[in-house]
Design an enzyme around this catalytic site. Structure first.
Site, mmCIF file in Angstrom:
data_model
loop_
_atom_site.group_PDB
_atom_site.id
_atom_site.type_symbol
_atom_site.label_atom_id
_atom_site.label_comp_id
_atom_site.label_asym_id
_atom_site.label_seq_id
_atom_site.Cartn_x
_atom_site.Cartn_y
_atom_site.Cartn_z
ATOM 1 N N SER A 141 6.122 14.163 -3.313
ATOM 2 C CA SER A 141 5.966 15.495 -2.720
ATOM 3 C C SER A 141 4.692 15.948 -3.550
ATOM 4 O O SER A 141 4.688 15.874 -4.752
ATOM 5 C CB SER A 141 6.996 16.354 -2.580
ATOM 6 N N TYR A 153 13.292 20.347 -7.964
ATOM 7 C CA TYR A 153 12.612 19.586 -6.808
ATOM 8 C C TYR A 153 11.285 18.903 -7.762
ATOM 9 O O TYR A 153 11.097 17.615 -7.406
ATOM 10 C CB TYR A 153 12.063 20.402 -6.044
ATOM 11 N N SER A 156 12.535 16.149 -9.854
ATOM 12 C CA SER A 156 13.288 15.121 -9.077
ATOM 13 C C SER A 156 12.090 14.101 -8.518
ATOM 14 O O SER A 156 12.248 12.864 -8.343
ATOM 15 C CB SER A 156 13.968 15.399 -7.832
ATOM 16 N N LYS A 157 10.849 14.775 -7.974
ATOM 17 C CA LYS A 157 9.893 13.969 -7.446
ATOM 18 C C LYS A 157 9.019 13.279 -8.337
ATOM 19 O O LYS A 157 8.423 12.221 -7.986
ATOM 20 C CB LYS A 157 9.075 15.086 -6.432
HETATM 21 N N1 LIG Z 1 8.566 19.004 4.841
HETATM 22 C C1 LIG Z 1 7.653 18.992 3.791
HETATM 23 O O1 LIG Z 1 7.013 19.998 3.855
HETATM 24 C C2 LIG Z 1 7.578 17.904 3.037
HETATM 25 C C3 LIG Z 1 6.687 17.955 1.843
HETATM 26 C C4 LIG Z 1 6.689 17.055 0.737
HETATM 27 C C5 LIG Z 1 7.636 15.886 0.699
HETATM 28 N N2 LIG Z 1 8.605 15.932 1.732
HETATM 29 C C6 LIG Z 1 9.663 14.937 1.672
HETATM 30 O O2 LIG Z 1 9.703 14.175 2.614
HETATM 31 C C7 LIG Z 1 11.120 13.973 2.956
HETATM 32 C C8 LIG Z 1 11.564 14.300 4.349
HETATM 33 O O3 LIG Z 1 11.447 15.765 4.410
HETATM 34 P P1 LIG Z 1 11.786 16.557 5.741
HETATM 35 O O4 LIG Z 1 10.650 17.525 5.747
HETATM 36 O O5 LIG Z 1 11.607 15.540 6.933
HETATM 37 O O6 LIG Z 1 13.125 17.031 5.392
HETATM 38 P P2 LIG Z 1 14.405 17.427 6.301
HETATM 39 O O7 LIG Z 1 15.188 18.815 5.648
HETATM 40 O O8 LIG Z 1 13.709 17.975 7.879
HETATM 41 O O9 LIG Z 1 15.149 16.224 6.583
HETATM 42 C C9 LIG Z 1 15.882 15.527 5.417
HETATM 43 C C10 LIG Z 1 16.954 14.851 6.028
HETATM 44 O O10 LIG Z 1 17.413 14.120 4.710
HETATM 45 C C11 LIG Z 1 19.120 14.444 5.153
HETATM 46 N N3 LIG Z 1 19.910 14.262 3.722
HETATM 47 C C12 LIG Z 1 19.822 15.373 3.023
HETATM 48 N N4 LIG Z 1 20.783 15.130 2.037
HETATM 49 C C13 LIG Z 1 21.278 13.653 2.141
HETATM 50 C C14 LIG Z 1 22.133 12.841 1.562
HETATM 51 N N5 LIG Z 1 22.880 13.419 0.446
HETATM 52 N N6 LIG Z 1 22.357 11.737 1.947
HETATM 53 C C15 LIG Z 1 21.789 11.384 3.292
HETATM 54 N N7 LIG Z 1 20.829 12.260 3.666
HETATM 55 C C16 LIG Z 1 20.706 13.256 3.309
HETATM 56 C C17 LIG Z 1 19.127 15.628 5.701
HETATM 57 O O11 LIG Z 1 20.507 15.744 6.525
HETATM 58 C C18 LIG Z 1 18.009 15.728 6.801
HETATM 59 O O12 LIG Z 1 18.198 14.797 7.906
HETATM 60 C C19 LIG Z 1 11.906 14.370 1.664
HETATM 61 O O13 LIG Z 1 12.012 13.366 0.807
HETATM 62 C C20 LIG Z 1 11.079 15.526 1.163
HETATM 63 O O14 LIG Z 1 11.376 15.858 -0.013
HETATM 64 C C21 LIG Z 1 8.582 16.865 2.761
#
Ligand SMILES: NC(=O)c1ccc[n+]([C@@H]2O[C@H](COP(=O)([O-])OP(=O)(O)OC[C@H]3O[C@@H](n4cnc5c(N)ncnc54)[C@H](O)[C@@H]3O)[C@@H](O)[C@H]2O)c1
Length: 247
Positions: A141, A153, A156-157
């Site tokens: 991220s 966070y 972790s990342k």
């Molecule tokens: N949305 C953003 O702005 C953003 C920015 C940087 C990085 N990311 C990264 O992108 C990835 C996806 O993010 P997103 O925005 O789609 O998030 P989101 O919250 O919409 O989706 C995350 C999914 O992970 C699932 N999840 C959570 N804990 C879990 C577990 N213990 N076991 C299995 N599944 C689990 C959730 O149920 C959910 O469906 C993540 O790694 C997030 O850190 C997102």
């Protein structure tokens, strides 16, 4: 089709970026295994994909549970005979200033985001090493670079970025590429709760002046697991509208 007959396992496929990856990979000919703790979401997604002539399967899994992760990989291999692609996408945030962050907030985020990626990569690497082929994409991220209220966070990342480098070195001899996609702000549930004034401020700081669509992050995942990226391994690539450059 860039992923014809490739078996692709996607964690956190129930919504957001993971769902977008599942849809894109299916459209590129992959057999999609959608996993998430949100069982209903992945069932709905795979039912829809299968009804439209794509091939997919839902396996509810908590990525922090070693036994569940291992039996998920075994199920994929017994069903399809192989596992070609792992997308470590599942993650959460539990934001708080460090002085207020609880041990529980710290542990939960490190467990899901970092340990979950390790457990899934370790289990998926087994069949990949045997078949001498595999692609693993982790997810970092823009927050890895530091963000107020996200010590858990961020750590972790950054951990995921380090995990990517070492896995790439250890698995290269088995013809397994390991890379990391590092998104910037993306329009998903994870960012939906950001108050409008804060969101506006964040967007002002993004050179492209907007959040990403989940599909734009899925595009980078697709490239990295496609044959076009066959000589790329150990890399973390930011897909962030330019947020990580400049000073
Ligand atoms: N949305 C953003 O702005 C953003 C920015 C940087 C990085 N990311 C990264 O992108 C990835 C996806 O993010 P997103 O925005 O789609 O998030 P989101 O919250 O919409 O989706 C995350 C999914 O992970 C699932 N999840 C959570 N804990 C879990 C577990 N213990 N076991 C299995 N599944 C689990 C959730 O149920 C959910 O469906 C993540 O790694 C997030 O850190 C997102």
């Amino acid at each position: 089709m860039r992923l014809k007959d490739r078996v692709a396992l996607i964690t956190g496929a129930g919504r957001g970026i993971g769902e977008a990856i599942a849809r894109r990979f299916a459209a590129e000919g992959a057999i999609v295994v959608a996993t998430d703790v949100m069982e209903e979401n992945i069932k709905k997604l795979t039912n829809e994909l299968n009804a439209n002539g794509f091939r997919s399967m839902a396996i509810p899994v908590n990525v922090t549970n070693k036994n569940e992760v291992e039996s998920m990989v075994q199920k994929v291999v017994s069903n399809y005979g192989r596992l070609d692609i792992l997308i470590n996408n599942a993650a959460i945030n539990r934001d708080a200033l460090t002085k207020k962050m609880t041990e529980e907030q710290w542990d939960t985020v490190i467990d899901i985001n970092l340990k979950g990626s390790f457990l899934c990569a370790k289990a998926a690497a087994e069949p990949m090493m045997e078949q001498k082929y595999g692609k693993i994409n982790n997810t970092a991220s823009i927050g890895a670079l530091g963000n107020i209220g996200q010590a858990n966070y961020t750590a972790s990342k950054m951990g995921v970025i380090g995990l990517t480098s070492t896995l790439a070195l250890e698995l290269a001899r088995y013809n397994i590429n390991v890379n990391c996609v590092s998104p910037g702000g993306t329009e998903t549930t994870m960012t939906a709760g950001i108050p409008d004034n804060v969101r506006q401020k964040i967007i002002e700081g993004i050179p492209l002046k907007r959040f990403a669509k989940p599909e734009e992050i899925a595009n980078l995942h697709l490239f990295l697991v496609s044959e076009e990226a066959s000589f790329i391994t150990g890399q973390t690539i930011f897909c962030d509208g330019g947020s990580s450059v400049g000073f």
